[in-house]
Scaffold this active site. Sequence first.
Site, PDB file in Angstrom:
ATOM      1  N   HIS A 177       0.822  -1.218   0.000  1.00  0.00           N
ATOM      2  CA  HIS A 177       0.000   0.000   0.000  1.00  0.00           C
ATOM      3  C   HIS A 177       0.857   1.269   0.000  1.00  0.00           C
ATOM      4  O   HIS A 177       0.359   2.360   0.265  1.00  0.00           O
ATOM      5  CB  HIS A 177      -0.964  -0.006   1.203  1.00  0.00           C
ATOM      6  CG  HIS A 177      -2.011  -1.081   1.083  1.00  0.00           C
ATOM      7  ND1 HIS A 177      -2.753  -1.539   2.132  1.00  0.00           N
ATOM      8  CD2 HIS A 177      -2.427  -1.805   0.013  1.00  0.00           C
ATOM      9  CE1 HIS A 177      -3.584  -2.499   1.724  1.00  0.00           C
ATOM     10  NE2 HIS A 177      -3.397  -2.686   0.443  1.00  0.00           N
TER      11      HIS A 177
ATOM     12  N   GLY B  58      -1.413  -8.966  12.910  1.00  0.00           N
ATOM     13  CA  GLY B  58      -2.155  -7.712  13.063  1.00  0.00           C
ATOM     14  C   GLY B  58      -2.912  -7.280  11.830  1.00  0.00           C
ATOM     15  O   GLY B  58      -2.932  -6.100  11.488  1.00  0.00           O
TER      16      GLY B  58
END
Length: 266
Positions: free
Chosen positions: A121, A206
């Site tokens: 990203h 996570g």
Amino acid sequence: MAEQLHQIASIIAAAKNLVAFTGSGISAESGIPTFRDPGGLWDRYDPDKLGTEGVATLGKITDEGRAFFGEMVDTLERARPNPGHLALAELERMGILSSVITQNIDNLHWEAGNTTVIEVHGNLYRLRCLTCGRTFKLKKGEDLPAMVQRLAEVNEQDSLELAGLMPKCQCGGMTRFDVVHFGEPVQDFPQAEHAASSCDVMLAVGTSGVVTPAALLPGYAKGAGATVIEVNATGSYFSGMDDFAIVEKAGDALPRIVAAVRGILG
Ligand code: NAD
């Protein structure tokens, strides 16, 4: 739990090619709220609006855009790698971990010391030239706070001032932040897919696994025969794909795993 820890540590100690796949949860203990945290940035600002238009091109600036950018920069500038990031860097130094694939844009894996980080990203500390495609890094503690300052001072009606806000590339082209906005294609996905499909152990840390295509990566690893170990503070999000699920904060679980691996390797 102790038995599970030993089992996981044995698998990691024997790994030929360990890959970590991380999401915003690994940076939560560095003070960066996750995407879905109540009270976090995306809970208070509209992702559909600021995550697509944002302040990326600075084509238009609103008070909301200024506040969003200022808060995001403030949060990232304060953040430092936490024990979870440091444990992954330690696994690389031990010669076990070959790469980190991250959905995070916060630069913390580099700061922790990992040297192969695939940022699907993008990274807010990097600019990309809109003309030649060259990328260049921004200095933490300097460049982003200076941009926030300039953004506060600029007259949004003056198109020349607006155009001058972002640094220019050496080719003279305009630049933008090298982050992936909602609706844009992810970066370096072939490398991420290759890393996931060729690892023998994946640590998925996570991430809630809802943002695609990144969320497909544990499935690629599993499909290629890897052992998938999930670490998440609130539950298991890759059930059916993971072999082990540790429901614990990354900053607690990962250093304990590394210590156990050290114990096995001596
Ligand atoms: P997400 O918010 O969907 O999921 C985060 C997951 O982390 C949750 O399942 C949560 O239970 C878990 N978690 C929270 N604290 C944790 C901890 N201390 N230890 C272990 N797990 C913990 O995030 P996502 O899956 O990464 O997807 C959100 C998108 O938002 C990503 O694509 C990312 O690009 C972007 N984002 C990035 C950052 C960053 O760069 N730090 C921060 C927020 C959002």
